[in-house]
Design a protein around this motif. Structure first.
Motif, PDB file in Angstrom:
ATOM      1  N   GLY A   1      31.500  39.814  28.164  1.00 27.57           N
ATOM      2  CA  GLY A   1      31.801  39.933  29.583  1.00 27.57           C
ATOM      3  C   GLY A   1      30.701  39.275  30.410  1.00 27.57           C
ATOM      4  O   GLY A   1      29.564  39.111  29.940  1.00 27.57           O
ATOM      5  N   TYR A   2      31.047  38.893  31.602  1.00 28.91           N
ATOM      6  CA  TYR A   2      30.031  38.354  32.500  1.00 28.91           C
ATOM      7  C   TYR A   2      30.585  38.428  33.909  1.00 28.91           C
ATOM      8  O   TYR A   2      31.744  38.098  34.151  1.00 28.91           O
ATOM      9  CB  TYR A   2      29.686  36.906  32.152  1.00 28.91           C
ATOM     10  N   SER A   3      29.768  38.896  34.810  1.00 36.60           N
ATOM     11  CA  SER A   3      30.226  39.031  36.187  1.00 36.60           C
ATOM     12  C   SER A   3      29.129  38.581  37.141  1.00 36.60           C
ATOM     13  O   SER A   3      28.018  39.115  37.122  1.00 36.60           O
ATOM     14  CB  SER A   3      30.600  40.497  36.461  1.00 36.60           C
ATOM     15  N   ALA A   4      29.418  37.577  37.938  1.00 34.92           N
ATOM     16  CA  ALA A   4      28.495  37.102  38.970  1.00 34.92           C
ATOM     17  C   ALA A   4      29.262  36.148  39.874  1.00 34.92           C
ATOM     18  O   ALA A   4      30.187  35.471  39.421  1.00 34.92           O
ATOM     19  CB  ALA A   4      27.308  36.372  38.336  1.00 34.92           C
ATOM     20  N   LEU A   5      28.881  36.115  41.117  1.00 29.62           N
ATOM     21  CA  LEU A   5      29.485  35.134  42.014  1.00 29.62           C
ATOM     22  C   LEU A   5      29.228  33.741  41.452  1.00 29.62           C
ATOM     23  O   LEU A   5      28.171  33.506  40.850  1.00 29.62           O
ATOM     24  CB  LEU A   5      28.888  35.253  43.408  1.00 29.62           C
ATOM     25  N   PHE A   6      30.153  32.824  41.667  1.00 29.16           N
ATOM     26  CA  PHE A   6      30.019  31.522  41.004  1.00 29.16           C
ATOM     27  C   PHE A   6      28.760  30.787  41.437  1.00 29.16           C
ATOM     28  O   PHE A   6      28.150  30.059  40.663  1.00 29.16           O
ATOM     29  CB  PHE A   6      31.289  30.687  41.206  1.00 29.16           C
ATOM     30  N   GLN A   7      28.324  31.019  42.681  1.00 27.33           N
ATOM     31  CA  GLN A   7      27.099  30.362  43.123  1.00 27.33           C
ATOM     32  C   GLN A   7      25.847  31.000  42.524  1.00 27.33           C
ATOM     33  O   GLN A   7      24.749  30.485  42.673  1.00 27.33           O
ATOM     34  CB  GLN A   7      27.016  30.387  44.648  1.00 27.33           C
TER      35      GLN A   7
ATOM     36  N   ALA B   1      43.005  37.756  25.935  1.00 30.54           N
ATOM     37  CA  ALA B   1      42.508  37.105  27.151  1.00 30.54           C
ATOM     38  C   ALA B   1      42.122  38.190  28.164  1.00 30.54           C
ATOM     39  O   ALA B   1      41.482  39.182  27.794  1.00 30.54           O
ATOM     40  CB  ALA B   1      43.572  36.171  27.706  1.00 30.54           C
ATOM     41  N   SER B   2      42.535  38.030  29.403  1.00 30.49           N
ATOM     42  CA  SER B   2      42.196  39.021  30.435  1.00 30.49           C
ATOM     43  C   SER B   2      43.008  38.723  31.685  1.00 30.49           C
ATOM     44  O   SER B   2      43.341  37.559  31.960  1.00 30.49           O
ATOM     45  CB  SER B   2      40.698  38.912  30.771  1.00 30.49           C
ATOM     46  N   THR B   3      43.297  39.775  32.458  1.00 37.02           N
ATOM     47  CA  THR B   3      43.959  39.537  33.742  1.00 37.02           C
ATOM     48  C   THR B   3      43.026  38.765  34.684  1.00 37.02           C
ATOM     49  O   THR B   3      43.489  38.120  35.627  1.00 37.02           O
ATOM     50  CB  THR B   3      44.370  40.865  34.420  1.00 37.02           C
ATOM     51  N   ALA B   4      41.731  38.806  34.385  1.00 38.29           N
ATOM     52  CA  ALA B   4      40.774  38.048  35.206  1.00 38.29           C
ATOM     53  C   ALA B   4      41.046  36.549  35.122  1.00 38.29           C
ATOM     54  O   ALA B   4      40.665  35.790  36.013  1.00 38.29           O
ATOM     55  CB  ALA B   4      39.338  38.339  34.742  1.00 38.29           C
ATOM     56  N   ALA B   5      41.715  36.127  34.057  1.00 37.03           N
ATOM     57  CA  ALA B   5      42.053  34.712  33.894  1.00 37.03           C
ATOM     58  C   ALA B   5      43.172  34.295  34.836  1.00 37.03           C
ATOM     59  O   ALA B   5      43.351  33.118  35.105  1.00 37.03           O
ATOM     60  CB  ALA B   5      42.492  34.459  32.451  1.00 37.03           C
ATOM     61  N   ILE B   6      43.919  35.291  35.309  1.00 32.69           N
ATOM     62  CA  ILE B   6      45.113  35.001  36.106  1.00 32.69           C
ATOM     63  C   ILE B   6      44.893  35.342  37.574  1.00 32.69           C
ATOM     64  O   ILE B   6      45.385  34.660  38.467  1.00 32.69           O
ATOM     65  CB  ILE B   6      46.310  35.825  35.556  1.00 32.69           C
ATOM     66  N   ASP B   7      44.132  36.405  37.817  1.00 33.57           N
ATOM     67  CA  ASP B   7      44.084  36.978  39.166  1.00 33.57           C
ATOM     68  C   ASP B   7      43.014  36.390  40.080  1.00 33.57           C
ATOM     69  O   ASP B   7      43.046  36.609  41.292  1.00 33.57           O
ATOM     70  CB  ASP B   7      43.873  38.492  39.073  1.00 33.57           C
ATOM     71  N   GLY B   8      42.051  35.697  39.514  1.00 35.17           N
ATOM     72  CA  GLY B   8      41.005  35.110  40.356  1.00 35.17           C
ATOM     73  C   GLY B   8      40.130  36.143  41.043  1.00 35.17           C
ATOM     74  O   GLY B   8      39.792  36.009  42.220  1.00 35.17           O
ATOM     75  N   ASN B   9      39.751  37.168  40.286  1.00 36.19           N
ATOM     76  CA  ASN B   9      38.894  38.210  40.869  1.00 36.19           C
ATOM     77  C   ASN B   9      37.508  37.664  41.199  1.00 36.19           C
ATOM     78  O   ASN B   9      36.942  36.885  40.436  1.00 36.19           O
ATOM     79  CB  ASN B   9      38.729  39.375  39.882  1.00 36.19           C
ATOM     80  N   ALA B  10      36.983  38.099  42.339  1.00 36.51           N
ATOM     81  CA  ALA B  10      35.623  37.687  42.720  1.00 36.51           C
ATOM     82  C   ALA B  10      34.637  38.091  41.630  1.00 36.51           C
ATOM     83  O   ALA B  10      34.747  39.167  41.036  1.00 36.51           O
ATOM     84  CB  ALA B  10      35.235  38.352  44.033  1.00 36.51           C
ATOM     85  N   GLY B  11      33.708  37.221  41.365  1.00 39.63           N
ATOM     86  CA  GLY B  11      32.677  37.505  40.359  1.00 39.63           C
ATOM     87  C   GLY B  11      33.076  37.123  38.950  1.00 39.63           C
ATOM     88  O   GLY B  11      32.326  37.346  38.011  1.00 39.63           O
ATOM     89  N   LYS B  12      34.274  36.569  38.806  1.00 41.09           N
ATOM     90  CA  LYS B  12      34.776  36.302  37.463  1.00 41.09           C
ATOM     91  C   LYS B  12      34.961  34.809  37.182  1.00 41.09           C
ATOM     92  O   LYS B  12      35.814  34.433  36.365  1.00 41.09           O
ATOM     93  CB  LYS B  12      36.117  37.038  37.273  1.00 41.09           C
ATOM     94  N   ALA B  13      34.202  33.982  37.864  1.00 50.20           N
ATOM     95  CA  ALA B  13      34.375  32.539  37.679  1.00 50.20           C
ATOM     96  C   ALA B  13      34.167  32.135  36.222  1.00 50.20           C
ATOM     97  O   ALA B  13      35.001  31.437  35.634  1.00 50.20           O
ATOM     98  CB  ALA B  13      33.413  31.776  38.584  1.00 50.20           C
ATOM     99  N   ALA B  14      33.079  32.569  35.621  1.00 45.49           N
ATOM    100  CA  ALA B  14      32.770  32.165  34.243  1.00 45.49           C
ATOM    101  C   ALA B  14      33.692  32.879  33.249  1.00 45.49           C
ATOM    102  O   ALA B  14      34.363  32.239  32.429  1.00 45.49           O
ATOM    103  CB  ALA B  14      31.310  32.475  33.930  1.00 45.49           C
TER     104      ALA B  14
END
Lengths: 252, 78
Positions: A100-106, A147-160
């Motif tokens: 897992g990894y969570s951070a704003l893309f910037q 996979a993950s719903t994060a791949a589909i939903d574009g949740n903030a912090g989930k760019a990577a």
């Protein structure tokens, strides 16, 4: 459980990331349904050995631990060779291992981005390349990518993380097309928030059950994801390929 | 059956070619040796000779003769 209810009797499955979370739940459920299993972990410890031995004894199945690091191509190849050396047909591959990894893309350093892709995408890609050849020999096989719903939903912090899982979904769709003529099908499961160690990576305000989280949100149990994996691994889904199944409890 | 015979037989049965065609046989030179046929060829050769080929070698396996060179790298005596 009556033997007639077992959905994977006579099948051999390879499952990555078996020592915890969704992978461990899939390992348990597949064993209870009669599958022989190559249980892949990064490192085998005494607790895992004891767990697999007990599981194998309880369900009278064979479980072989295979140790390798999904971020190291040489180890991936070596693991595939170990599995091939058993000369057993591989019926099901579950690419579950991931980080897992969570951070704003910037705020996502290039090294972290690479690490996430190495484990969540490049590793499974390479491992599948090797194991598919074992399946192709018999014109039969079944690949399940977690996979993950994060791949589909574009949740903030989930760019990577989301992008790595989106790559895995695209990969699933492509290999479903490319391998159909070899009798191999491929599907992906996109779990919503699931009660695993990866939850630790999430900001508290988005975790269901916390006061700031939305009302309809639900945390999935690993066993609930495993049940979908069982369906996809079994002949009940014999005509399903190239699909992504969301398992998120209706997360909105 | 010798390794050379097994190697030739793999192409003959998989691609429906004759023994005389083998020396000049190239990837996509016959309809049956397409990308799907190529993966079947690799799977069959790996099983026959108990090897696991690298992706680079699978890509470079462009002809019957090139295949001999590649298999020799894996210790197959041809």
């Amino acid at each position: 459980m009556a033997s007639g209810c077992k959905l994977l009797t006579g099948k051999t499955a390879v499952i990555t990331g078996c020592n915890r979370g969704i992978g461990k739940a899939i390992l348990e459920l597949f064993a209870s349904h009669g599958a022989s299993i190559f249980a892949c972990v990064r490192r085998e410890d005494a607790g895992f050995s004891e767990f697999t031995s007990r599981l194998a004894e309880t369900w009278a199945v064979k479980i072989v631990p295979i140790c390798f690091d999904m971020a190291k191509p040489d180890e991936i190849k070596s693991a595939a060779k170990q599995i091939a050396a058993f000369k057993k047909p591989v019926d099901v591959l579950v690419n579950n291992a991931g980080i897992g990894y969570s951070a704003l893309f910037q705020m996502t350093p290039a090294n972290n981005l690479k690490e996430v892709f190495e484990v969540n995408f490049f590793g499974p890609f390479l491992f599948t390349q090797y194991l598919v050849k074992l399946m192709a020999r018999r014109k039969s096989g079944n690949i399940i990518n977690i996979a993950s719903t994060a791949a589909i939903d574009g949740n903030a912090g989930k760019a990577a993380y989301g992008a790595s899982k989106a790559a895995l979904i695209c990969f699933t769709s492509v290999i479903s097309s490319e391998l159909a003529s070899s009798g191999i099908r491929a599907n992906a499961i996109a779990p919503g928030m699931t009660d695993t160690d990866i939850l630790v990576c999430l900001p508290e305000e988005v975790i269901p059950g916390n006061s700031q989280a939305g009302g309809t949100r639900k945390i999935m149990k690993p066993s609930e994801i495993a049940e979908t994996a069982l369906f996809l691994a079994s002949d009940l889904s014999a005509n399903i390929s190239g699909q992504v199944i969301r398992v998120d409890g209706g997360l909105l | 059956m010798t390794n050379a015979e097994k190697y030739r037989e793999t192409f003959i049965t998989l691609f429906g070619v004759t023994k005389n065609e083998l020396q000049k046989l190239e990837y996509q030179g016959v309809d049956t040796w397409d990308s799907v046929g190529h993966m079947s060829l690799v799977a069959r050769l790996e099983e026959t000779f108990d090897i696991m080929m690298e992706t680079d070698d699978i890509i470079e396996f462009s002809s019957f003769l090139k295949g001999i060179e590649i298999l020799r790298k894996y210790g197959v005596r041809l």
